[in-house]
Design a protein around this motif. Structure first.
Motif, PDB file in Angstrom:
ATOM      1  N   MET A   1       5.460 -29.916   1.540  1.00 43.77           N
ATOM      2  CA  MET A   1       5.714 -28.706   1.227  1.00 43.77           C
ATOM      3  C   MET A   1       7.072 -28.550   0.122  1.00 43.77           C
ATOM      4  SD  MET A   1       6.527 -25.055   3.253  1.00 43.77           S
ATOM      5  CE  MET A   1       8.474 -25.336   2.791  1.00 43.77           C
ATOM      6  N   LYS A   2       6.668 -27.948  -1.146  1.00 40.99           N
ATOM      7  CA  LYS A   2       7.659 -27.599  -2.245  1.00 40.99           C
ATOM      8  C   LYS A   2       8.566 -26.366  -1.499  1.00 40.99           C
ATOM      9  CE  LYS A   2       6.001 -30.096  -6.200  1.00 40.99           C
ATOM     10  NZ  LYS A   2       5.414 -30.035  -7.388  1.00 40.99           N
ATOM     11  N   PRO A   3       9.789 -26.258  -1.854  1.00 44.90           N
ATOM     12  CA  PRO A   3      10.168 -24.816  -1.681  1.00 44.90           C
ATOM     13  C   PRO A   3       9.953 -23.999  -2.776  1.00 44.90           C
ATOM     14  CG  PRO A   3      11.765 -26.796  -1.723  1.00 44.90           C
ATOM     15  CD  PRO A   3      10.681 -27.307  -2.533  1.00 44.90           C
ATOM     16  N   PHE A   4       9.751 -22.709  -2.079  1.00 45.78           N
ATOM     17  CA  PHE A   4       9.227 -21.658  -2.946  1.00 45.78           C
ATOM     18  C   PHE A   4       9.962 -20.232  -2.822  1.00 45.78           C
ATOM     19  CE2 PHE A   4       6.608 -21.966   0.884  1.00 45.78           C
ATOM     20  CZ  PHE A   4       6.345 -20.610   1.064  1.00 45.78           C
ATOM     21  N   MET A   5       9.648 -19.374  -3.622  1.00 38.67           N
ATOM     22  CA  MET A   5      10.269 -18.073  -3.508  1.00 38.67           C
ATOM     23  C   MET A   5       9.138 -17.143  -3.372  1.00 38.67           C
ATOM     24  SD  MET A   5      13.364 -16.167  -5.485  1.00 38.67           S
ATOM     25  CE  MET A   5      14.423 -17.317  -5.138  1.00 38.67           C
ATOM     26  N   ILE A   6       9.255 -16.133  -2.592  1.00 39.80           N
ATOM     27  CA  ILE A   6       8.741 -14.872  -2.560  1.00 39.80           C
ATOM     28  C   ILE A   6       9.522 -13.628  -2.638  1.00 39.80           C
ATOM     29  CG2 ILE A   6       7.112 -13.284  -1.096  1.00 39.80           C
ATOM     30  CD1 ILE A   6       6.409 -15.959   0.583  1.00 39.80           C
ATOM     31  N   LYS A   7       8.834 -12.860  -3.851  1.00 40.08           N
ATOM     32  CA  LYS A   7       9.542 -11.648  -4.029  1.00 40.08           C
ATOM     33  C   LYS A   7       8.648 -10.263  -4.097  1.00 40.08           C
ATOM     34  CE  LYS A   7      12.706 -10.068  -8.049  1.00 40.08           C
ATOM     35  NZ  LYS A   7      13.481 -10.452  -9.095  1.00 40.08           N
ATOM     36  N   VAL A   8       9.134  -9.423  -3.402  1.00 38.66           N
ATOM     37  CA  VAL A   8       8.296  -8.110  -3.098  1.00 38.66           C
ATOM     38  C   VAL A   8       9.121  -7.148  -3.420  1.00 38.66           C
ATOM     39  CG1 VAL A   8       6.617  -7.113  -1.506  1.00 38.66           C
ATOM     40  CG2 VAL A   8       7.175  -9.478  -1.133  1.00 38.66           C
ATOM     41  N   PRO A   9       8.419  -6.093  -4.279  1.00 41.46           N
ATOM     42  CA  PRO A   9       9.247  -4.763  -4.780  1.00 41.46           C
ATOM     43  C   PRO A   9       9.194  -3.795  -3.394  1.00 41.46           C
ATOM     44  CG  PRO A   9       7.168  -4.708  -5.629  1.00 41.46           C
ATOM     45  CD  PRO A   9       7.136  -5.911  -5.028  1.00 41.46           C
ATOM     46  N   ALA A  10      10.013  -2.910  -3.449  1.00 47.62           N
ATOM     47  CA  ALA A  10      10.352  -1.602  -2.741  1.00 47.62           C
ATOM     48  C   ALA A  10       9.130  -0.708  -3.262  1.00 47.62           C
ATOM     49  CB  ALA A  10      11.525  -0.824  -2.874  1.00 47.62           C
ATOM     50  N   SER A  11       9.007   0.639  -2.487  1.00 46.64           N
ATOM     51  CA  SER A  11       7.937   1.369  -2.998  1.00 46.64           C
ATOM     52  C   SER A  11       8.062   2.715  -2.456  1.00 46.64           C
ATOM     53  CB  SER A  11       6.356   0.878  -2.446  1.00 46.64           C
ATOM     54  OG  SER A  11       6.317   0.530  -0.908  1.00 46.64           O
ATOM     55  N   SER A  12       7.425   3.444  -3.022  1.00 51.80           N
ATOM     56  CA  SER A  12       7.594   5.165  -2.845  1.00 51.80           C
ATOM     57  C   SER A  12       6.250   5.521  -2.937  1.00 51.80           C
ATOM     58  CB  SER A  12       8.490   5.702  -3.722  1.00 51.80           C
ATOM     59  OG  SER A  12       8.538   7.162  -3.258  1.00 51.80           O
ATOM     60  N   ALA A  13       5.760   6.202  -1.520  1.00 48.10           N
ATOM     61  CA  ALA A  13       4.507   6.639  -1.204  1.00 48.10           C
ATOM     62  C   ALA A  13       4.403   8.193  -1.154  1.00 48.10           C
ATOM     63  CB  ALA A  13       3.985   6.133  -0.083  1.00 48.10           C
ATOM     64  N   ASN A  14       3.401   8.552  -1.563  1.00 48.54           N
ATOM     65  CA  ASN A  14       2.735  10.172  -1.479  1.00 48.54           C
ATOM     66  C   ASN A  14       2.892  10.705  -2.833  1.00 48.54           C
ATOM     67  OD1 ASN A  14       1.975  10.015   1.153  1.00 48.54           O
ATOM     68  ND2 ASN A  14       4.191  10.406   1.733  1.00 48.54           N
ATOM     69  N   ILE A  15       4.262  10.850  -3.480  1.00 51.28           N
ATOM     70  CA  ILE A  15       4.587  11.255  -4.732  1.00 51.28           C
ATOM     71  C   ILE A  15       4.258  12.786  -4.842  1.00 51.28           C
ATOM     72  CG2 ILE A  15       4.531  10.952  -7.155  1.00 51.28           C
ATOM     73  CD1 ILE A  15       5.236   8.357  -5.709  1.00 51.28           C
ATOM     74  N   GLY A  16       4.371  13.362  -3.617  1.00 45.30           N
ATOM     75  CA  GLY A  16       4.275  14.663  -3.545  1.00 45.30           C
ATOM     76  C   GLY A  16       2.780  14.852  -2.746  1.00 45.30           C
ATOM     77  N   PRO A  17       1.765  15.500  -3.652  1.00 44.70           N
ATOM     78  CA  PRO A  17       0.646  15.666  -2.748  1.00 44.70           C
ATOM     79  C   PRO A  17      -0.465  14.487  -2.703  1.00 44.70           C
ATOM     80  CG  PRO A  17       0.590  16.205  -5.260  1.00 44.70           C
ATOM     81  CD  PRO A  17       1.961  16.148  -4.909  1.00 44.70           C
ATOM     82  N   GLY A  18       0.006  13.220  -3.040  1.00 46.89           N
ATOM     83  CA  GLY A  18      -0.744  12.254  -3.187  1.00 46.89           C
ATOM     84  C   GLY A  18      -0.664  11.494  -1.751  1.00 46.89           C
ATOM     85  N   PHE A  19      -0.619  12.449  -0.695  1.00 45.33           N
ATOM     86  CA  PHE A  19      -0.388  12.073   0.777  1.00 45.33           C
ATOM     87  C   PHE A  19      -1.428  10.882   1.067  1.00 45.33           C
ATOM     88  CE2 PHE A  19      -0.940  12.754   5.378  1.00 45.33           C
ATOM     89  CZ  PHE A  19       0.396  12.509   5.659  1.00 45.33           C
ATOM     90  N   ASP A  20      -0.615   9.775   1.653  1.00 46.19           N
ATOM     91  CA  ASP A  20      -1.301   8.497   2.239  1.00 46.19           C
ATOM     92  C   ASP A  20      -2.306   7.900   0.966  1.00 46.19           C
ATOM     93  OD1 ASP A  20       0.031   8.712   4.301  1.00 46.19           O
ATOM     94  OD2 ASP A  20      -1.678   9.167   5.540  1.00 46.19           O
TER      95      ASP A  20
END
Length: 298
Positions: A1-20
């Protein structure tokens, strides 16, 4: 196995009325650096992460093991360095980023060759709904819906906005934030709330950020109930609007709140809001458009 990197962003959900059903990826990241090892090891490189003495109890390891087992595979052992800019239990998708990281860890270590859609389906099965995990996987501004076995998502056109996050120094568990919500809504309320959500999405797609902002602050699904769990929330919204923000809403289940502002004004608004909220961490961010990133290391 070669070394590797995983990078995942944060997130913000709903944005007011877009619930779930609506979420955006944020330019803050969870990063895993994975190298070969005879035994499993997780090394935490951020003060935001608690120590986990046993790798089998580590949340990311549990996710990776579960996904590998679903495909009849086993994980090869690895030494994993974990760093994060995403505070836990603050409404910025820390669990969603860890779920995506765990799925990708299994994908690489067990050689699963998963498609993006398979990764999303696994993530939604674990998380329960797609509003955080879809942006963490794909980046951008996403609306998604699950209906029985069907799962559909749409990545909206890139938004020309700045974001300002207001992060208080306390945690709010998602289950506690859900506990204050009603079990059902009267039909008239649900109809109006759905119309507001539809208008918000339409306004964003047309680039009418003023209209989108007005709709964001008219949510009937969750903000009214959760606002009382967030000290000074009623102060943040009008102050941010006075400084030029289109709107301010609860990020996910809270307690972080997030403002959408004209491009180029984020830093100024963040700086001026910091004087009002000295006990908050306030930062100007942009929307991440890459989502999950995986790269081999030399």
């Amino acid at each position: 196995m070669k070394p590797f990197m995983i990078k995942v962003p944060a997130s913000s959900a709903n944005i007011g009325p877009g619930f779930d059903s609506v979420g955006i990826a944020l330019e803050r990241y969870l990063t895993l650096t994975v190298t070969p090892g005879e035994d499993w090891e997780f090394k935490h490189r951020s003060p935001l992460l608690p120590e986990v003495p046993n790798h089998e109890e580590h949340f990311i390891f549990k996710i990776a093991s579960k996904i590998a087992a679903k495909h009849g595979k086993e994980l090869s052992s690895a030494s994993i360095s974990v760093d994060t800019e995403i505070p836990l239990a603050r409404g910025m998708g820390s669990s969603a980023s860890a779920i995506i990281a765990g799925i990708e860890l299994a994908n690489r270590l067990a050689e699963l060759d998963l498609t993006a859609e398979q990764k999303l389906r696994h993530a939604v099965q674990i998380e329960g709904h797609p509003d955080n995990v879809a942006p963490a996987l794909f980046g951008g501004f996403i609306t998604a819906v699950q209906f029985e076995q069907e799962l559909d998502y749409l990545i909206l056109p890139e938004l020309d906005v700045d974001l300002i996050v207001y992060i208080p120094d306390f945690e709010l568990k998602t289950e506690d934030a859900r506990r204050v919500l009603p079990d059902a809504y009267p039909r008239a309320v649900a109809t109006r709330a759905s119309a507001i959500s539809s208008m918000m999405i339409a306004a964003f797609m047309k680039g009418d950020y003023n209209l989108a902002g007005r709709m964001m602050e008219r949510d009937l699904f969750h903000e009214t109930y959760r606002a009382r769990l967030i000290p000074r929330y009623d102060e943040i919204k009008p102050e941010a609007r006075e400084l030029g923000a289109y709107a301010t809403v609860i990020s996910g289940a809270g307690p972080t709140t997030i403002s959408f502002a004209p491009s180029g004004k984020g830093e100024e608004i963040a700086r001026r809001m910091q004087s009002l909220l000295p006990d908050y961490e306030i930062a100007a961010l942009r929307i991440d458009t890459e989502g999950l990133q995986v790269s081999d290391l030399d």
